[in-house]
Design an enzyme around this catalytic site. Structure first.
Site, short mmCIF file in Angstrom:
data_model
loop_
_atom_site.label_atom_id
_atom_site.label_comp_id
_atom_site.label_asym_id
_atom_site.label_seq_id
_atom_site.Cartn_x
_atom_site.Cartn_y
_atom_site.Cartn_z
N ASP A 67 64.36 6.42 16.28
CA ASP A 67 64.50 5.01 15.91
C ASP A 67 64.60 4.10 17.12
O ASP A 67 64.76 4.55 18.24
CB ASP A 67 65.73 4.82 15.00
CG ASP A 67 66.96 5.59 15.49
OD1 ASP A 67 67.04 5.87 16.70
OD2 ASP A 67 67.82 5.90 14.66
N ASN A 136 78.96 7.17 8.23
CA ASN A 136 78.61 6.99 6.82
C ASN A 136 77.57 8.02 6.35
O ASN A 136 77.01 7.87 5.27
CB ASN A 136 78.10 5.56 6.57
CG ASN A 136 76.83 5.26 7.37
OD1 ASN A 136 76.29 6.12 8.05
ND2 ASN A 136 76.36 4.03 7.27
#
Ligand code: PGA
Length: 244
Positions: A67, A136
């Site tokens: 990314d 998360n």
């Protein structure tokens, strides 16, 4: 899934680097999937040591990073282009034209995503993918969502991710709100996945990934379905697994 819990983060890095070295030795022109973040830094340090010792050679290898932030110049100190140069590429002999990182400044992000997917396919797919994991449960920047996203895509970062990554910037306000990220399909298509997790703040995400239901609400949980997934943690990140 193969799960290994080590005493210290350095040992996690050493173990991940050993897997990458074995991959490069068995297939010198391996396509590596690489990750950024604090967790893989000891992995890259151990890999650089193996390179300097003459154990591994990157001259035929190539890489695709997971990314990149949208809107940060590639030369910005917090860009993942800069991170990868500093943490790995400036210290090993992978040719510059074998290194691939999504362009977060493309005029047309959708075209960039399609181009990135095509480049991975043209390279023959990823042999070994390194992953960190977010608090998360995100992998790459695949944030908790209602669905798994297949290919490279533009993502809006979760509030938790912006807060977690603010430590690299002057303030949370400076953290870009969007990124270009490989999708879950890209990660699942890798022949082998090596996920590294260290520190107590990853314990719940690690536990949910391994023991929880497979759900896009915990993106890493999809790795339960991967035929070759190795999870390497230190005692803190593996804490809830060890308490069982
Ligand atoms: P970290 O990031 O290694 O800096 O904790 C991991 C991630 O967000 O994937």
């Amino acid at each position: 899934m193969q799960i290994h819990v080590y005493d210290h983060a350095q040992q996690v890095g050493q173990a991940a680097a050993t897997l990458l070295a074995a991959q490069l030795i068995s297939k010198p022109n391996s396509v590596l999937g690489l990750a950024t973040g604090s967790t893989p830094i000891p992995t890259y340090q151990a890999l650089i040591s193996l390179y300097k010792a003459g154990v591994v050679d990157f001259s035929s290898a190539s890489s695709f990073n997971l990314d990149e932030y949208v809107g940060l110049p590639a030369g910005h100190p917090c860009s993942y282009h800069s991170f990868m140069r500093e943490q790995l590429f400036d210290h090993v002999n992978m040719p510059a034209d074998h290194i691939h990182i999504p362009d977060g400044n493309a005029a047309d992000p959708q075209t960039e995503c399609a181009r990135y997917d095509q480049a991975i396919t043209a390279a023959g797919g990823i042999d070994m993918q390194v992953l960190g994991i977010g608090r998360n449960g995100h992998i790459g920047f695949n944030e908790p969502a209602d669905d798994f996203t297949y290919g490279t895509h533009v993502v809006t970062l979760a509030a938790d991710t912006i807060e977690a990554n603010a430590r690299f910037f002057k303030s949370a306000d400076e953290v870009p709100r969007q990124a270009v990220s490989m999708g879950i399909g890209n990660i699942m298509a890798a022949k082998c996945v090596v996920l590294v997790a260290t520190g107590e703040n990853k314990a719940k995400a690690v536990y949910d990934t391994i023991r929880g239901p497979i759900t896009p609400r915990v993106p890493a949980s999809v790795l339960q379905l991967h035929p070759c997934c190795v999870i390497l943690t230190d005692r803190e990140a593996g804490k809830l697994m060890l308490e069982e």
